[in-house]
Design an enzyme around this catalytic site. Structure first.
Site, short mmCIF file in Angstrom:
data_model
loop_
_atom_site.label_atom_id
_atom_site.label_comp_id
_atom_site.label_asym_id
_atom_site.label_seq_id
_atom_site.Cartn_x
_atom_site.Cartn_y
_atom_site.Cartn_z
N ASN A 6 42.29 55.70 24.79
CA ASN A 6 40.85 55.64 24.64
C ASN A 6 40.42 54.32 23.99
OD1 ASN A 6 38.11 56.96 24.49
ND2 ASN A 6 38.47 56.64 22.30
N GLU B 219 32.45 56.14 23.83
CA GLU B 219 31.85 55.58 22.62
C GLU B 219 31.54 54.09 22.72
OE1 GLU B 219 36.26 56.14 21.38
OE2 GLU B 219 34.83 57.05 22.74
N VAL C 162 37.05 63.00 21.68
CA VAL C 162 36.78 61.58 21.44
C VAL C 162 37.06 60.76 22.69
CG1 VAL C 162 37.50 59.55 20.13
CG2 VAL C 162 37.15 61.73 18.96
N ASP D 133 38.28 52.02 26.39
CA ASP D 133 36.86 52.00 26.01
C ASP D 133 36.47 50.69 25.35
OD1 ASP D 133 36.75 54.55 26.91
OD2 ASP D 133 35.63 55.32 25.20
N ASP E 286 -0.92 35.73 30.38
CA ASP E 286 -0.83 34.75 29.31
C ASP E 286 -1.95 34.85 28.30
OD1 ASP E 286 -2.88 33.91 30.89
OD2 ASP E 286 -2.15 31.88 31.22
N ASP F 36 -4.39 40.28 28.39
CA ASP F 36 -3.22 40.88 29.04
C ASP F 36 -2.37 41.74 28.10
OD1 ASP F 36 -3.72 39.62 31.53
OD2 ASP F 36 -2.85 37.77 30.76
N ASP G 119 -1.53 38.13 36.50
CA ASP G 119 -2.78 37.44 36.24
C ASP G 119 -2.81 36.19 37.12
OD1 ASP G 119 -5.22 37.04 34.96
OD2 ASP G 119 -4.33 35.73 33.45
N ASN H 78 38.57 58.88 32.53
CA ASN H 78 38.56 60.03 31.62
C ASN H 78 38.75 61.33 32.39
OD1 ASN H 78 38.13 58.27 29.54
ND2 ASN H 78 35.98 58.84 29.18
#
Length: 916
Positions: A739, A299, A294, A743, A645, A649, A341, A711
């Protein structure tokens, strides 16, 4: 072109037809109809056979399926499993944190993708709701979706075209096709047959297309294509079949997530097995292994990415750029090509007179757009209109022979009417002529309207006690109808030499991409002198040259793009001469070539890939061509942003790595298909968006480097301790605690680090190197080993020989290791504020989130060490002040060594660069 096909009485269309080449008689015959239209019964039968005149494609993906897809990636699955395992071993806090992060990222992704499915709905909204058709020879108003092939449609000013049609009759008919072809001016239509085998969409002047609109005149046409069997429907098919590929960041993170997931599981399994062989309990090592797995998995990655981008999006809104799809933000930072364009994007979509030639003098007109501000100059000097008779006469004539109104609405100047006529009215207003008052003083008595055959418009007015006729139109037409010319306030004979000089100036204006009109007048003895067949004997006054001018701020934006290593390319449906002139003025056209649509049509995909790198301007381009150009650039490894526009397109906007639509003048279709919308329609806002995109990507990289280096340091220390037969320096709950704080807030705080200076002086990053380039990987390894060495060093220093398990001495050593690892990683957060620059030069309070998160992490650490109820579950004991001095001394080595390392590398690189 779409598959417009022959209609038979008992079958659906069978054969594709180039309707613009067919005569009116053949067109009626092939569609099995007459000029009086279909019978009501036949229309009903065809509606049943061909279906409704709607744009219907495959069913949308259900919301539930979209939601499920958000949780199907390997990284998300591993995180969910980790949450379940954490909960099962009593780590409810860790489990809740993981689940919240997963749900947050999943639902935000779902909302973005759900909104992205509205492009087809916008196409439906643009279709005309009603149409006037002939049924049994009688005019009938029907719903547009009931129109069928073979119907005869009647059209007037303001009508939308309900389906693709071949003209049968055209009376001064002009169609606004800007949204479909990119043509800035309304197109004059004819009912004659065209002989060419190949014509660009904008050049098929006897055809009308669904979704465009009538700006002037009347017409009668036969429907030759409905629903998906139209140019409009063809765009819808392109849009629905065009797949949006993942952004570089998404691809990088997916690959990284898989690698980290597999690595974490393998590492946890190996270390647990080694621990069991060393005599630890199986259940203890399982829990410990899960904690290590973990801890290794970042995460918070989905949340940090989402929050970093979301906060960047908030900053971008303030800078006039609205993001529709969050992951696309970082793509801007890697963009190497911007395909833009012309009409309404690079230009103002407001015709403006630039030059006037009258009385043997050439005048320059300042200002742009419909705002009546700007001087008229001759030889660089501002002119006074009352001292220039010919100029005054020309502007008065052009204003009177004119139906367009200039007015101010909501603080902005706008025109009601034709853009070409509007340019003349604005020029008159710049000359201080009171245009509305003139029309009242000199009322119109008679009018011969403009037609595609005559190519001129003539009106008659009361000027004092006399009648005068004024004409404006094509130069050759006005010149041929003139026998005299106004010079030095007098009417003189129009000699051949003068005619040649006028044509020479008109040609020169045209070469500068100016649309040229001529103006003339005539004194009438009677209004009866003036009719469609008698408009000669005129007195030539002069010519005007006008253009849809570039936006004033775009040129600087183009220069900034080049400085940032981004190449702008113009892709437009407009004519080659106009496109090149605008491209040169803006600085887009440099050494590259110019390619037109008919040339693209003849090329293979491989040939297109060979020319795109060396082309600056693509002109007379259709929607399918745009898609081929964008695809070719992407195949060559370019990161392509497409701006636009119009409806034309939309497929390219969806196909490109990032589509950029215009918020004000953009169609609903283009906005829904795009990843980003410019709320001010300002090309320059793209530069701001690119800067934010680069900052966001760099912040995500900083987060990953910070987290993975920390880590790695943790894992390095644990692995060495395990193989060196030392006591495990961290318990499972301590691993999870570190952690949780590292994290969480710390990582997110780095994700909102303010951008570093000079980010727009760098070339676009190489996407192939990934989110973690070689420098980042070297940083992670170096800092990870350093953190592991520092923490393991202090652990070994304070751990007595032959220490007894669970003794006070071991708990003190474990607590010191635990605290040193946390503080060392906090120092590393400061290192990671700038991966290459010396962080000490940064304002320590410019990232308030990082400052607060650091204090929070220290406070949480103090609680688990000094609050009694946490000592047992967290395996800690209170530390003495002398222990903290030791912790501070060891942990600060991480900051000092890394900063010296960066300083040395920068110095070496500068020295090497100077030597080179």
């Amino acid at each position: 072109m779409p598959s417009s096909k022959i209609v038979t009485s008992d079958s659906k269309p069978e054969k594709e037809v180039l309707w613009f080449k067919k005569s009116i008689t053949d067109t009626l015959k092939l569609n099995n109809t007459t000029s009086d239209g279909l019978s009501a019964q036949e229309a009903t039968n065809r509606l049943e056979k061909y279906g409704e005149n709607r744009i219907e494609l495959e069913e949308k993906t259900s919301p539930w399926k979209l939601l499920w897809e958000q949780f199907s990636s390997l990284l998300i699955v591993i995180l969910i499993v980790a949450a379940i395992i954490s909960a099962s071993i009593g780590q409810a806090v860790e489990a809740i944190a993981i689940i919240i992060i997963v749900i947050l990222a999943g639902f935000l992704g779902f909302i973005q993708e759900f909104q992205a499915g509205k492009a087809i709905d916008s196409l439906r909204k643009m279709a005309a709701p009603h149409a006037t058709v002939l049924r049994n020879g009688i005019e009938s108003i029907v719903f547009a979706h009931e129109v069928v092939p073979g119907d005869i449609v009647l059209l007037a000013t303001g009508d939308k075209i309900p389906a693709d049609c071949r003209l049968l009759e055209a009376k001064n008919l002009r169609i606004d096709e800007a949204a479909l072809t990119g043509e800035s001016l309304a197109v004059e239509k004819v009912d004659t047959t065209l002989e060419q085998d190949e014509l660009a969409l904008g050049d098929r002047i006897n055809m009308l297309y669904m979704g465009t609109s009538v700006t002037y005149g009347r017409g009668k046409a036969i429907v030759v294509g409905t629903g998906l069997n139209t140019e409009f429907g063809n765009i819808a098919k392109l849009l629905s079949t065009t797949e949006s590929r993942k952004t570089p960041l998404q691809e990088n993170l997916d690959q990284l997530g898989k690698k980290i997931g597999v690595f974490s599981i393998a590492l946890a399994a190996i270390m647990s097995i080694i621990g069991i062989f060393r005599g630890y309990e199986i259940i203890e090592m399982f829990v410990w292994g899960v904690a290590v797995a973990v801890a290794v998995i970042p995460e918070a990655l989905p949340a940090v990415v989402t929050i970093s981008i979301a906060l960047g999006v908030r900053r971008m809104v303030k800078r006039k750029a609205l993001i529709r799809k969050l992951p696309a933000v970082e793509t801007l930072g890697a963009t190497s090509i911007i395909c833009s364009d012309k009409t309404g994007t690079l230009t103002q979509d407001q015709m403006t007179i630039r030059k006037i030639f009258t009385g043997n003098t050439e005048y320059d007109v300042e200002g742009s757009g419909y705002t009546p501000e700007g001087n008229i100059t001759a030889d660089g000097k501002i002119v006074e209109i009352d001292k220039h008779t010919e100029l005054e006469k020309l502007l008065i004539a052009g204003n009177l022979c004119n139906d367009t109104i200039l007015k101010k609405e909501d603080g902005k100047w706008v025109i009601i009417g034709d853009p070409t006529e509007g340019a003349i009215v604005v020029a008159a207003a710049k000359a201080k002529l009171v245009v509305d008052e003139q029309r009242q003083i000199y009322p119109r008595l008679k009018e011969i309207p403009f037609s595609s055959e005559s190519k001129r418009m003539t009106t008659a007015h009361d000027i004092g006690d006399e009648h005068y006729a004024f004409s404006k139109g094509a130069v050759e037409v006005i010149l041929d109808s003139s026998s005299t010319i106004l010079l030095n306030g007098n009417v003189e004979e129009l000699t051949q030499e003068m005619r040649d000089k006028i044509l020479e100036n008109a040609t020169r204006f045209g070469e500068d991409a100016l649309r040229v009109l001529a103006v003339s007048q005539k004194k009438l003895n009677s209004l009866d002198e003036l009719d469609e067949n008698h408009q000669d004997g005129m007195t030539f006054i002069g010519i005007v040259g006008m253009i849809d001018p570039p936006r004033p701020e775009v040129k600087q934006a183009i220069n900034t793009c080049f400085a940032a290593g981004i190449k702008p390319i113009m892709i437009t449906g407009d004519h080659k001469i106009t496109a090149v002139a605008v491209a040169k003025e803006l600085g887009i056209k440099k050494d590259g070539g110019v390619v037109i649509g008919t040339e693209i049509e003849k090329m293979t995909d491989e040939e297109i890939e060979n020319v795109v790198d060396h082309t600056d301007v693509f002109a007379r381009i259709s929607p399918g061509h745009k898609l081929k150009i964008v695809s070719a650039l992407m195949k060559k490894g370019k990161i392509v942003a497409m701006t636009g526009d119009g409806v034309n397109d939309a497929p390219s906007l969806k196909k490109a790595d990032i589509g950029v639509a215009m918020g004000i003048k953009g169609t609903d279709v283009s906005r829904e298909a795009a990843d980003m919308i410019l709320t001010d329609d300002n090309f320059a806002s793209i530069v701001s968006a690119v800067e934010e995109g680069r900052n966001i990507f760099e912040n995500i990289r900083k987060y990953l480097v910070y987290l993975l280096s920390g880590n790695l340091g943790t894992v390095f220390a644990l692995v060495v301790a395990l193989f060196a037969s030392l006591p495990l320096p961290l318990e499972a709950v301590q691993i999870l605690f570190i952690n949780f704080i590292m994290d969480g807030l710390m990582a997110i705080a780095l994700g909102v680090e303010p951008g570093e200076d000079g980010v727009m002086n760098n070339k676009p990053r190489t996407v192939k190197e990934g989110i973690l380039n070689s420098y980042s990987l070297g940083f992670i390894f170096f800092v990870g080993v350093l953190i592991g060495a520092v923490t393991l060093g202090i652990f070994y220093a304070v751990l007595p020989e032959n220490v007894v398990a669970d003794s006070i001495e071991e708990k003190r050593a474990v607590t010191i290791f635990f605290a040193t690892l946390i503080v060392a990683r906090l120092w590393n957060a400061l290192n990671c504020r700038s991966l290459k620059g010396v962080s000490i030069r940064l304002n320590p309070f410019s990232n308030k989130a990082l400052f607060v998160s650091t204090l929070f992490s220290l406070a949480m650490t103090w609680i688990v060490i000094y609050v009694d109820i946490f000592n047992v579950p967290f395996h800690t004991i209170p530390l003495a002040a002398s222990d903290w001095w030791l912790i501070l001394g060891y942990s600060s080595l991480v900051y000092i060594v890394v900063e010296l390392w960066k300083l040395a590398k920068n110095t070496f690189m500068k020295t090497e660069g100077s030597a080179a």
